[in-house]
Design a protein around this motif. Structure first.
Motif, PDB file in Angstrom:
ATOM      1  N   LEU A 127       0.784  -1.230   0.102  1.00  0.00           N
ATOM      2  CA  LEU A 127      -0.061  -0.082   0.136  1.00  0.00           C
ATOM      3  C   LEU A 127       0.604   1.342   0.013  1.00  0.00           C
ATOM      4  O   LEU A 127       0.599   2.089  -0.840  1.00  0.00           O
ATOM      5  N   ILE A 128       1.875   1.190   0.632  1.00  0.00           N
ATOM      6  CA  ILE A 128       2.763   2.578   0.705  1.00  0.00           C
ATOM      7  C   ILE A 128       3.324   2.660  -0.321  1.00  0.00           C
ATOM      8  O   ILE A 128       3.572   3.728  -1.020  1.00  0.00           O
ATOM      9  N   ARG A 129       3.843   1.534  -1.295  1.00  0.00           N
ATOM     10  CA  ARG A 129       4.626   1.622  -2.373  1.00  0.00           C
ATOM     11  C   ARG A 129       3.515   2.394  -3.454  1.00  0.00           C
ATOM     12  O   ARG A 129       3.953   3.066  -4.177  1.00  0.00           O
ATOM     13  N   GLU A 130       2.332   1.838  -3.378  1.00  0.00           N
ATOM     14  CA  GLU A 130       1.332   2.449  -4.390  1.00  0.00           C
ATOM     15  C   GLU A 130       0.902   3.775  -4.017  1.00  0.00           C
ATOM     16  O   GLU A 130       0.934   4.476  -4.829  1.00  0.00           O
ATOM     17  N   LEU A 131       0.863   4.097  -2.861  1.00  0.00           N
ATOM     18  CA  LEU A 131       0.612   5.570  -2.553  1.00  0.00           C
ATOM     19  C   LEU A 131       1.671   6.359  -2.800  1.00  0.00           C
ATOM     20  O   LEU A 131       1.530   7.512  -3.370  1.00  0.00           O
ATOM     21  N   ARG A 132       2.743   5.987  -2.747  1.00  0.00           N
ATOM     22  CA  ARG A 132       4.035   6.902  -3.062  1.00  0.00           C
ATOM     23  C   ARG A 132       3.997   7.108  -4.513  1.00  0.00           C
ATOM     24  O   ARG A 132       4.427   8.126  -5.148  1.00  0.00           O
ATOM     25  N   ALA A 133       3.826   5.943  -5.359  1.00  0.00           N
ATOM     26  CA  ALA A 133       3.898   6.057  -6.518  1.00  0.00           C
ATOM     27  C   ALA A 133       2.758   7.088  -7.209  1.00  0.00           C
ATOM     28  O   ALA A 133       2.896   7.630  -8.272  1.00  0.00           O
ATOM     29  N   GLN A 134       1.584   7.121  -6.608  1.00  0.00           N
ATOM     30  CA  GLN A 134       0.666   7.994  -7.015  1.00  0.00           C
ATOM     31  C   GLN A 134       0.722   9.552  -6.265  1.00  0.00           C
ATOM     32  O   GLN A 134       0.010  10.392  -6.536  1.00  0.00           O
ATOM     33  N   GLY A 135       1.924   9.613  -5.742  1.00  0.00           N
ATOM     34  CA  GLY A 135       2.265  11.100  -5.288  1.00  0.00           C
ATOM     35  C   GLY A 135       1.900  11.542  -3.723  1.00  0.00           C
ATOM     36  O   GLY A 135       2.056  12.706  -3.589  1.00  0.00           O
ATOM     37  N   SER A 136       1.205  10.541  -3.019  1.00  0.00           N
ATOM     38  CA  SER A 136       0.822  10.846  -1.583  1.00  0.00           C
ATOM     39  C   SER A 136       1.864  10.916  -0.819  1.00  0.00           C
ATOM     40  O   SER A 136       2.832  10.002  -0.866  1.00  0.00           O
ATOM     41  N   GLU A 137       2.046  11.813   0.088  1.00  0.00           N
ATOM     42  CA  GLU A 137       3.097  11.881   1.287  1.00  0.00           C
ATOM     43  C   GLU A 137       2.505  10.812   2.239  1.00  0.00           C
ATOM     44  O   GLU A 137       1.446  10.761   2.698  1.00  0.00           O
ATOM     45  N   VAL A 138       3.353   9.783   2.598  1.00  0.00           N
ATOM     46  CA  VAL A 138       2.950   8.460   3.540  1.00  0.00           C
ATOM     47  C   VAL A 138       3.847   8.648   5.108  1.00  0.00           C
ATOM     48  O   VAL A 138       5.018   8.812   5.014  1.00  0.00           O
ATOM     49  N   VAL A 139       3.008   8.742   5.983  1.00  0.00           N
ATOM     50  CA  VAL A 139       3.682   8.275   7.308  1.00  0.00           C
ATOM     51  C   VAL A 139       3.240   7.014   7.877  1.00  0.00           C
ATOM     52  O   VAL A 139       2.098   6.805   7.923  1.00  0.00           O
ATOM     53  N   ALA A 140       4.031   6.083   8.116  1.00  0.00           N
ATOM     54  CA  ALA A 140       3.871   4.972   8.402  1.00  0.00           C
ATOM     55  C   ALA A 140       3.980   5.125  10.283  1.00  0.00           C
ATOM     56  O   ALA A 140       5.338   5.078  10.600  1.00  0.00           O
ATOM     57  N   LEU A 141       3.141   4.025  10.774  1.00  0.00           N
ATOM     58  CA  LEU A 141       3.393   3.743  12.235  1.00  0.00           C
ATOM     59  C   LEU A 141       4.363   2.322  12.471  1.00  0.00           C
ATOM     60  O   LEU A 141       4.119   1.519  11.694  1.00  0.00           O
ATOM     61  N   ALA A 142       5.388   2.465  13.230  1.00  0.00           N
ATOM     62  CA  ALA A 142       6.195   1.454  13.256  1.00  0.00           C
ATOM     63  C   ALA A 142       6.532   1.440  14.852  1.00  0.00           C
ATOM     64  O   ALA A 142       7.221   2.318  15.659  1.00  0.00           O
ATOM     65  N   ARG A 143       6.449   0.222  15.432  1.00  0.00           N
ATOM     66  CA  ARG A 143       6.896  -0.216  16.658  1.00  0.00           C
ATOM     67  C   ARG A 143       8.414  -0.683  16.874  1.00  0.00           C
ATOM     68  O   ARG A 143       8.747  -0.941  18.239  1.00  0.00           O
ATOM     69  N   SER A 144       9.093  -1.077  15.750  1.00  0.00           N
ATOM     70  CA  SER A 144      10.341  -1.625  15.990  1.00  0.00           C
ATOM     71  C   SER A 144      11.401  -1.100  15.094  1.00  0.00           C
ATOM     72  O   SER A 144      10.891  -0.638  14.105  1.00  0.00           O
ATOM     73  N   GLU A 145      12.587  -1.517  15.188  1.00  0.00           N
ATOM     74  CA  GLU A 145      13.706  -1.153  14.227  1.00  0.00           C
ATOM     75  C   GLU A 145      13.394  -1.826  12.873  1.00  0.00           C
ATOM     76  O   GLU A 145      13.365  -1.265  11.782  1.00  0.00           O
ATOM     77  N   ALA A 146      13.200  -3.089  12.988  1.00  0.00           N
ATOM     78  CA  ALA A 146      12.604  -3.859  11.742  1.00  0.00           C
ATOM     79  C   ALA A 146      11.587  -3.396  11.007  1.00  0.00           C
ATOM     80  O   ALA A 146      11.679  -3.335   9.959  1.00  0.00           O
ATOM     81  N   ALA A 147      10.512  -2.952  11.793  1.00  0.00           N
ATOM     82  CA  ALA A 147       9.274  -2.392  11.127  1.00  0.00           C
ATOM     83  C   ALA A 147       9.513  -1.173  10.304  1.00  0.00           C
ATOM     84  O   ALA A 147       9.187  -0.641   9.400  1.00  0.00           O
ATOM     85  N   SER A 148      10.574  -0.472  11.001  1.00  0.00           N
ATOM     86  CA  SER A 148      10.812   0.952  10.808  1.00  0.00           C
ATOM     87  C   SER A 148      11.567   0.881   9.352  1.00  0.00           C
ATOM     88  O   SER A 148      11.324   1.541   8.485  1.00  0.00           O
ATOM     89  N   ARG A 149      12.607  -0.154   9.311  1.00  0.00           N
ATOM     90  CA  ARG A 149      13.315  -0.417   7.961  1.00  0.00           C
ATOM     91  C   ARG A 149      12.415  -0.605   6.895  1.00  0.00           C
ATOM     92  O   ARG A 149      12.483  -0.345   5.399  1.00  0.00           O
TER      93      ARG A 149
END
Length: 252
Positions: free
Chosen positions: A33-55
């Motif tokens: 979903l993030i990749r598709e949103l970015r491809a369509q020009g949306s700015e995306v903020v993602a919630l992440a609770r760990s370093e692995a999820a952040s990466r």
């Protein structure tokens, strides 16, 4: 490329998603979903609770907001300036009732409260077709059709989560529920909770559309049922290594 800009429910027009907040962005659906949103020009903020999820979220193109679904304050800070929230974060295993309730039900409740505080216009909640188990044939189903029986921990918690979202729908916050069937594709782990145990495990389809679960050496570990309910032999396998495959399912 799939256009996921949102239709205006009054005028029937699409509106651009300017800045969105995504929970579950390190998961299978969320990362795509993030990749598709970015491809369509949306700015995306993602919630992440760990370093692995952040990466994972960062590699998909999102700005990372560290936190989890337990903190309304943290969620509302991450949602600041966002017009839409995609709530894909969930506890998916089917064996811990308390954790499923805390993450899926209370977490959804917290997302709603945070969105109201942040002035978000719309929440899109990612649910699953399992909430309709026992309801009869699922065709052209909308919110007027009663949900099925709460079969299993995941379905039961998602039924409650859907109610949270429906009850939150109001003039200043529009809520939308999306019920996916089973989805698979690149980076998909067939069983919830297998992430990190064997990064080379994958799903394959044979020529008849039957699916099976392979380990890193491509040995068959579990054979799945095809749509007719019959077990099939392996046949020629088509592994999902970043390309679209034919079969009985849609591949992301």
């Amino acid at each position: 490329m799939t256009d996921i800009s949102e239709p205006d429910l009054v005028r029937g027009e699409k509106r651009a998603l300017r800045r969105v907040f995504v929970t579950g962005g390190s998961g299978f659906v969320g990362s795509h979903l993030i990749r598709e949103l970015r491809a369509q020009g949306s700015e995306v903020v993602a919630l992440a609770r760990s370093e692995a999820a952040s990466r994972i979220a960062a590699s998909a193109g999102a700005a990372v907001h560290t936190g989890d679904l337990t903190s309304i304050y943290s969620l509302s800070r991450g949602m600041a300036g966002c017009d839409t929230v995609f709530h894909a974060g969930a506890y998916l295993p089917d064996w811990n009732k308390k954790e499923a309730f805390d993450v899926n039900v209370v977490g959804s409740r917290n997302v709603v409260e945070a969105a109201l505080r942040a002035g978000v216009e719309r929440i899109v909640y990612v649910s699953g077709i399992g909430v309709m188990i026992g309801s009869g044939p699922v065709r052209n189903v909308d919110e007027s059709v009663p949900r099925g029986r709460p079969v299993g921990v995941l379905a039961a918690s998602r039924i409650q989560s859907e109610r949270e979202m429906q009850n939150a729908n109001r003039d200043n916050l529009n809520t939308v529920i999306v019920r996916f069937p089973y989805v698979w594709g690149p980076r998909k782990h067939p069983y919830p909770g297998t992430q990190g145990r064997d990064s080379e495990r994958s799903i394959s389809l044979d020529r008849r559309g039957a699916s099976q679960y392979l380990d890193s050496s491509h040995r068959q570990r579990d054979r799945w049922l095809d749509p007719s309910g019959k077990k099939r032999s392996a046949g020629r396998n088509l592994l999902f290594h970043g390309r679209r495959a034919s079969g009985a399912a849609t591949v992301l």
